[in-house]
Design a protein around this motif. Sequence first.
Motif, mmCIF file in Angstrom:
data_model
loop_
_atom_site.group_PDB
_atom_site.id
_atom_site.type_symbol
_atom_site.label_atom_id
_atom_site.label_comp_id
_atom_site.label_asym_id
_atom_site.label_seq_id
_atom_site.Cartn_x
_atom_site.Cartn_y
_atom_site.Cartn_z
ATOM 1 N N SER A 69 106.073 51.126 30.009
ATOM 2 C CA SER A 69 105.362 50.165 29.190
ATOM 3 C C SER A 69 104.419 50.947 28.284
ATOM 4 O O SER A 69 103.841 51.961 28.701
ATOM 5 C CB SER A 69 104.579 49.219 30.115
ATOM 6 O OG SER A 69 103.323 48.928 29.574
ATOM 7 N N ALA A 70 104.300 50.501 27.034
ATOM 8 C CA ALA A 70 103.436 51.192 26.081
ATOM 9 C C ALA A 70 102.001 51.225 26.607
ATOM 10 O O ALA A 70 101.294 52.216 26.471
ATOM 11 C CB ALA A 70 103.494 50.493 24.735
ATOM 12 N N ALA A 71 101.584 50.150 27.250
ATOM 13 C CA ALA A 71 100.199 50.062 27.700
ATOM 14 C C ALA A 71 99.980 50.714 29.066
ATOM 15 O O ALA A 71 98.936 51.310 29.311
ATOM 16 C CB ALA A 71 99.771 48.597 27.756
ATOM 17 N N LEU A 72 100.969 50.602 29.964
ATOM 18 C CA LEU A 72 100.722 50.986 31.355
ATOM 19 C C LEU A 72 101.424 52.279 31.775
ATOM 20 O O LEU A 72 101.219 52.777 32.867
ATOM 21 C CB LEU A 72 101.153 49.851 32.290
ATOM 22 C CG LEU A 72 100.355 48.552 32.114
ATOM 23 C CD1 LEU A 72 101.061 47.385 32.788
ATOM 24 C CD2 LEU A 72 98.939 48.710 32.660
ATOM 25 N N VAL A 86 102.087 40.054 34.771
ATOM 26 C CA VAL A 86 102.280 38.630 35.031
ATOM 27 C C VAL A 86 103.746 38.379 35.381
ATOM 28 O O VAL A 86 104.634 38.897 34.705
ATOM 29 C CB VAL A 86 101.897 37.805 33.782
ATOM 30 C CG1 VAL A 86 102.124 36.323 34.019
ATOM 31 C CG2 VAL A 86 100.450 38.085 33.418
ATOM 32 N N PRO A 87 104.011 37.622 36.454
ATOM 33 C CA PRO A 87 105.411 37.384 36.818
ATOM 34 C C PRO A 87 106.147 36.539 35.790
ATOM 35 O O PRO A 87 105.543 35.680 35.150
ATOM 36 C CB PRO A 87 105.316 36.627 38.145
ATOM 37 C CG PRO A 87 103.905 36.241 38.311
ATOM 38 C CD PRO A 87 103.066 37.023 37.387
ATOM 39 N N ASN A 143 111.890 41.186 30.520
ATOM 40 C CA ASN A 143 110.626 41.701 30.044
ATOM 41 C C ASN A 143 110.426 41.247 28.598
ATOM 42 O O ASN A 143 111.282 41.499 27.755
ATOM 43 C CB ASN A 143 110.699 43.236 30.111
ATOM 44 C CG ASN A 143 109.385 43.875 29.741
ATOM 45 O OD1 ASN A 143 108.589 43.313 28.991
ATOM 46 N ND2 ASN A 143 109.162 45.058 30.263
ATOM 47 N N PRO A 144 109.320 40.580 28.293
ATOM 48 C CA PRO A 144 109.110 40.033 26.946
ATOM 49 C C PRO A 144 109.237 41.098 25.854
ATOM 50 O O PRO A 144 109.720 40.799 24.756
ATOM 51 C CB PRO A 144 107.682 39.495 26.987
ATOM 52 C CG PRO A 144 107.282 39.447 28.406
ATOM 53 C CD PRO A 144 108.209 40.282 29.207
ATOM 54 N N SER A 145 108.856 42.353 26.178
ATOM 55 C CA SER A 145 108.897 43.375 25.129
ATOM 56 C C SER A 145 110.326 43.761 24.760
ATOM 57 O O SER A 145 110.580 44.366 23.729
ATOM 58 C CB SER A 145 108.127 44.621 25.570
ATOM 59 O OG SER A 145 108.826 45.244 26.617
ATOM 60 N N LYS A 146 111.298 43.383 25.632
ATOM 61 C CA LYS A 146 112.703 43.718 25.353
ATOM 62 C C LYS A 146 113.395 42.622 24.551
ATOM 63 O O LYS A 146 114.553 42.747 24.189
ATOM 64 C CB LYS A 146 113.464 43.903 26.676
ATOM 65 C CG LYS A 146 112.953 45.023 27.553
ATOM 66 C CD LYS A 146 113.781 46.282 27.356
ATOM 67 C CE LYS A 146 113.163 47.487 28.052
ATOM 68 N NZ LYS A 146 113.141 47.338 29.516
ATOM 69 N N MET A 147 112.693 41.522 24.295
ATOM 70 C CA MET A 147 113.299 40.383 23.601
ATOM 71 C C MET A 147 113.643 40.795 22.175
ATOM 72 O O MET A 147 112.794 41.297 21.452
ATOM 73 C CB MET A 147 112.281 39.233 23.595
ATOM 74 C CG MET A 147 112.857 37.918 23.202
ATOM 75 S SD MET A 147 113.878 37.253 24.524
ATOM 76 C CE MET A 147 114.443 35.783 23.686
ATOM 77 N N PRO A 148 114.932 40.612 21.734
ATOM 78 C CA PRO A 148 115.270 40.989 20.351
ATOM 79 C C PRO A 148 114.537 40.089 19.349
ATOM 80 O O PRO A 148 114.190 38.959 19.693
ATOM 81 C CB PRO A 148 116.778 40.774 20.282
ATOM 82 C CG PRO A 148 117.195 40.120 21.535
ATOM 83 C CD PRO A 148 116.043 40.056 22.479
#
Length: 412
Positions: free
Chosen positions: A323-326, A359-360, A378-383
């Motif tokens: 994750s970019a943040a974690l 968050v789950p 994972n929301p960040s993988k959403m196109p």
Amino acid sequence: MIAHIDHGKSTLADRFLELTGALQAREMEAQVLDAMDLERERGITIKAHPVRLNYTAKSGDKFVLNLIDTPGHVDFSYEVTRSLAACEGALLLVDASQGVEAQTLANAYLAVENNLEIIPVINKIDLPSAQPEEARRQIQDIIGLDGSGAILASAKTGVGVPEILEAIVARLPPPAGTPDAPLKALIFDSWFDSYRGVVIVIRVIDGVIRPGMKIRLMAMGQDYEALQLGVFSPKATEVDELGVGEVGFLVANIKNVGDAKIGDTITESARPTNEPFPGFKELKPMVFAGLYPVESHQYGELREALEKLRLNDASFFYEPETSAALGFGFRCGFLGLLHMEIVQERLEREFDLDLVTTVPNVEYHVYQEDGTLTLIANPSKMPPPGTYNRVEEPYVKARIMAPADYSGPIMT
Ligand SMILES: Nc1nc2c(ncn2[C@@H]2O[C@H](COP(=O)(O)OP(=O)(O)OP(=O)(O)O)[C@@H](O)[C@H]2O)c(=O)[nH]1
Ligand SMILES: [Mg+2]
């Protein structure tokens, strides 16, 4: 022993331990089988606990009973599934003041699927709000078991408990295996011990296992030497052999955590069985969340901890994620929110890690224009919008069973 959560399984196990003399009065505490700190703090069972009881029936005949106390919460139902595969019969507890509840029904069906003989027990009849006859009617009408065979009991006061033990030896069939057939033992639980390596909990189906025997774990085809065998009485106690129908633990100096698979069959290397246990159904995680170490250098430790915890809890899933943040961490799948909380707590306590959980969320199906499917957890993988054809999200098809009086409020 199966039931809905809090219907008194672990308390009834206490009475069994007392009556059969497995524990002295001074060693007793409430729900003694719930040995894990987390279980005691929360007052719930998380893991299935096997225990061996020596029982002398009223007739004078002596029996060895292998009992498994299971959790009632739906998030831990995999523990129930595995335990039932190791049993000949099931005690189905129903709280006399609550009646039949969701997991009473679900677990009863699991027992039926496993072709187990079921003894219904109506527990907590000491409560002023107890309605044992209503519970009996529900056992008959909702579950479809013979309600007249249900035993009235109180795990708190001990009333009816001797009758339950008598019913176990009278109504449940003895183990059906063949003592001189090739060894066939089911692995239904395991954990990691830093001194002894992987400790496996087995139920012997056919044959006999002794220390010194060359054994094979059939899924991976790995051979080991059985070093130590024991039973839980309820303390771990070494024994010289485990035969048909017996439940106990096995130490075989297994260092590679991946070799010991839940649902696998152990056999003798020199004389393997040709009918291994078919294994357990793959589980479908319901809730996904990211687990990250607070200190990024703990990533390696977290990976090892997950590997070891998975031995003791085969119902969660994990894969590496960044994750970019974690930073570096793992995406994990759980059977429910309580399960997620318990896994995080166990990792922090048993492996001394500090963790951050995202968050789950749940898995989405993203279909491209050409029909290809991608699973997105994972929301960040959403196109980006406009680059895909459609998205599907999970929904539940549920069946609600309730008395007619409640249908109005349920509709609302
Ligand atoms: N009055 C009364 N209380 C009982 C009886 N049996 C259990 N309890 C209480 O019910 C609560 C739950 O008991 P447990 O034995 O932990 O229930 P359980 O079925 O093992 O719960 P899980 O393992 O979490 O599913 C405890 O507070 C017990 O003291 C009973 O016969 N009478
Ligand atoms: Mg319990």
